[in-house]
Design a protein around this motif. Structure first.
Motif, PDB file in Angstrom:
ATOM      1  N   LYS A   7       0.832  -1.201   0.000  1.00 59.04           N
ATOM      2  CA  LYS A   7       0.000   0.000   0.000  1.00 59.04           C
ATOM      3  C   LYS A   7       0.873   1.260   0.000  1.00 59.04           C
ATOM      4  N   ILE A   8       1.976   1.209   0.731  1.00 62.22           N
ATOM      5  CA  ILE A   8       2.901   2.335   0.734  1.00 62.22           C
ATOM      6  C   ILE A   8       3.505   2.530  -0.656  1.00 62.22           C
ATOM      7  N   MET A   9       3.882   1.422  -1.292  1.00 55.87           N
ATOM      8  CA  MET A   9       4.554   1.514  -2.587  1.00 55.87           C
ATOM      9  C   MET A   9       3.643   2.069  -3.673  1.00 55.87           C
ATOM     10  N   GLN A  10       2.343   1.845  -3.554  1.00 59.43           N
ATOM     11  CA  GLN A  10       1.411   2.397  -4.537  1.00 59.43           C
ATOM     12  C   GLN A  10       1.497   3.924  -4.556  1.00 59.43           C
ATOM     13  N   ILE A  11       1.756   4.505  -3.401  1.00 57.53           N
ATOM     14  CA  ILE A  11       1.870   5.963  -3.294  1.00 57.53           C
ATOM     15  C   ILE A  11       3.303   6.409  -3.569  1.00 57.53           C
ATOM     16  N   TYR A  12       4.262   5.645  -3.084  1.00 50.53           N
ATOM     17  CA  TYR A  12       5.681   5.975  -3.232  1.00 50.53           C
ATOM     18  C   TYR A  12       6.094   6.042  -4.704  1.00 50.53           C
ATOM     19  N   GLN A  13       5.501   5.208  -5.525  1.00 54.87           N
ATOM     20  CA  GLN A  13       5.877   5.141  -6.934  1.00 54.87           C
ATOM     21  C   GLN A  13       5.240   6.231  -7.779  1.00 54.87           C
ATOM     22  N   SER A  54       1.346  17.216   6.200  1.00 57.12           N
ATOM     23  CA  SER A  54      -0.013  17.736   6.311  1.00 57.12           C
ATOM     24  C   SER A  54      -0.992  16.615   5.967  1.00 57.12           C
ATOM     25  N   ASP A  55      -2.250  16.839   6.263  1.00 53.13           N
ATOM     26  CA  ASP A  55      -3.246  15.780   6.062  1.00 53.13           C
ATOM     27  C   ASP A  55      -3.347  15.333   4.614  1.00 53.13           C
ATOM     28  N   SER A  56      -2.938  16.188   3.681  1.00 51.76           N
ATOM     29  CA  SER A  56      -3.101  15.867   2.267  1.00 51.76           C
ATOM     30  C   SER A  56      -1.824  15.345   1.616  1.00 51.76           C
ATOM     31  N   SER A  57      -0.740  15.231   2.385  1.00 54.96           N
ATOM     32  CA  SER A  57       0.523  14.854   1.768  1.00 54.96           C
ATOM     33  C   SER A  57       0.562  13.362   1.440  1.00 54.96           C
ATOM     34  N   PRO A  58       1.303  12.975   0.402  1.00 60.77           N
ATOM     35  CA  PRO A  58       1.467  11.554   0.084  1.00 60.77           C
ATOM     36  C   PRO A  58       2.080  10.776   1.239  1.00 60.77           C
ATOM     37  N   LEU A  59       2.956  11.434   2.005  1.00 62.02           N
ATOM     38  CA  LEU A  59       3.560  10.772   3.156  1.00 62.02           C
ATOM     39  C   LEU A  59       2.499  10.348   4.163  1.00 62.02           C
ATOM     40  N   THR A  60       1.604  11.277   4.491  1.00 62.64           N
ATOM     41  CA  THR A  60       0.536  10.964   5.434  1.00 62.64           C
ATOM     42  C   THR A  60      -0.423   9.929   4.857  1.00 62.64           C
ATOM     43  N   GLU A  61      -0.718  10.042   3.575  1.00 57.36           N
ATOM     44  CA  GLU A  61      -1.605   9.076   2.929  1.00 57.36           C
ATOM     45  C   GLU A  61      -1.025   7.666   3.011  1.00 57.36           C
ATOM     46  N   GLY A  73      10.949   6.101   8.705  1.00 53.47           N
ATOM     47  CA  GLY A  73      11.914   6.640   7.758  1.00 53.47           C
ATOM     48  C   GLY A  73      11.275   7.632   6.815  1.00 53.47           C
ATOM     49  N   THR A  74      10.662   8.674   7.378  1.00 55.21           N
ATOM     50  CA  THR A  74       9.955   9.642   6.533  1.00 55.21           C
ATOM     51  C   THR A  74      10.917  10.385   5.604  1.00 55.21           C
ATOM     52  N   LYS A  75      12.121  10.680   6.104  1.00 55.01           N
ATOM     53  CA  LYS A  75      13.090  11.375   5.239  1.00 55.01           C
ATOM     54  C   LYS A  75      13.481  10.490   4.060  1.00 55.01           C
ATOM     55  N   GLU A  76      13.601   9.180   4.314  1.00 53.96           N
ATOM     56  CA  GLU A  76      13.966   8.248   3.250  1.00 53.96           C
ATOM     57  C   GLU A  76      12.831   8.121   2.233  1.00 53.96           C
ATOM     58  N   PHE A  77      11.612   8.139   2.726  1.00 50.95           N
ATOM     59  CA  PHE A  77      10.441   8.109   1.834  1.00 50.95           C
ATOM     60  C   PHE A  77      10.442   9.339   0.926  1.00 50.95           C
ATOM     61  N   ILE A  78      10.678  10.497   1.531  1.00 49.52           N
ATOM     62  CA  ILE A  78      10.659  11.746   0.769  1.00 49.52           C
ATOM     63  C   ILE A  78      11.805  11.791  -0.247  1.00 49.52           C
ATOM     64  N   LYS A  79      12.983  11.344   0.181  1.00 47.43           N
ATOM     65  CA  LYS A  79      14.152  11.346  -0.716  1.00 47.43           C
ATOM     66  C   LYS A  79      14.072  10.244  -1.764  1.00 47.43           C
ATOM     67  N   LYS A  80      13.156   9.311  -1.552  1.00 43.98           N
ATOM     68  CA  LYS A  80      12.992   8.156  -2.446  1.00 43.98           C
ATOM     69  C   LYS A  80      14.290   7.338  -2.595  1.00 43.98           C
TER      70      LYS A  80
END
Length: 265
Positions: A24-30, A39-46, A94-101
């Motif tokens: 489920k995370i990867m669907q958004i990460y990609q 924020s509530d609307s960010s891909p990270l939060t989603e 690892g939110t920074k790693e998610f953001i940095k991809k």
């Protein structure tokens, strides 16, 4: 409170829950995204919330024991302090790693019993790697379908000390620890709870943590480390290799912040 026995069948079910949360995370990460804040609307939060809901629903179907997740952490201490065992979850560490991809983020699920992590799954969906550990039964890493036992390794005289740390600037406390080691040192950079797994797998000797972490950041990888023969102790930067250091424990106080700690053999 309900008892839970981590049978091989139950271990597989928890691992599957973590892997599915990772999907489920990867669907958004990609996806291509530019909103990097939480924020509530960010891909990270989603991604965080999608994984959280999947994990909570899955664990509730397995056993009637409490769940403490980063995304549902507002449980009063008066209630938490009565818990003998509970699931400790970080749906996206690892939110920074998610953001940095850079792929170095994880899904963490731990079983805590009497303040100690006894079982943990650390799943890194972007690099298709899963660490599983059950204390007194061993630990393994599953990568691309291959399952291999992992064990922590002691530093040998003459070898370079491999020390897990940040990719960025090192703190004075870390430099003090490095200076106190006998021999050459090599910094091994890694993100999220995978830092603890590097010591568990024998790819590093030490992971001194002198920055803030919460209990859900460490619980699952802590269990993997213990199962692999490592130890996780409260860290005194002035005496990092203290043989009498206390083990890191969970749910012992109102705050869910960890003290500084050291992962070692």
């Amino acid at each position: 409170m309900s008892h839970i026995q981590m049978t091989p069948e139950l271990i597989e079910k928890v691992k599957t829950i973590a892997v599915e949360a990772g999907e489920k995370i990867m669907q958004i990460y990609q996806q291509d995204f530019e909103i990097y804040d939480k924020s509530d609307s960010s891909p990270l939060t989603e991604a965080d919330l999608a994984a959280h809901h999947h994990i909570v629903d899955g664990l509730q179907a397995l056993a009637e024991i409490p769940i403490l997740s980063e995304e549902s952490a507002n449980i009063p201490w008066e209630e938490r302090k009565t818990w003998v065992r509970y699931w400790l979850v970080d749906p996206l560490d690892g939110t920074k790693e998610f953001i940095k991809k850079n792929g170095e983020f994880t899904v963490n699920i731990a079983l805590i019993e009497y303040g100690e992590p006894t079982f943990g799954v650390v799943h890194a969906p972007a690099i298709n790697k899963t660490y599983v550990g059950q204390v007194d039964s061993g630990a393994y890493c599953e990568e691309n379908g291959a399952k291999n036992e992992i064990k922590a390794k002691a530093h040998q005289t003459g070898d370079t000390w491999k020390v897990v740390g940040s990719r960025s600037h090192q703190s004075p406390e870390i430099n003090k620890i490095l200076d106190g080691l006998d021999g050459e040192t090599e910094l091994v950079a890694m993100g999220s709870s995978l830092k603890l797994c590097l010591v568990a797998s024998g790819e590093a000797h030490l992971y001194p943590r002198v920055g803030p972490t919460s209990e859900w950041d460490t619980g699952a990888a802590h269990a993997v480390a213990l199962a692999a023969g490592a130890k996780v102790t409260v860290l005194d930067p002035d005496n990092p290799m203290d043989p009498d250091a206390s083990p890191l424990r969970y749910n012992q106080k109102d705050s869910v912040l960890n003290p500084f700690f050291l992962v070692s053999f």
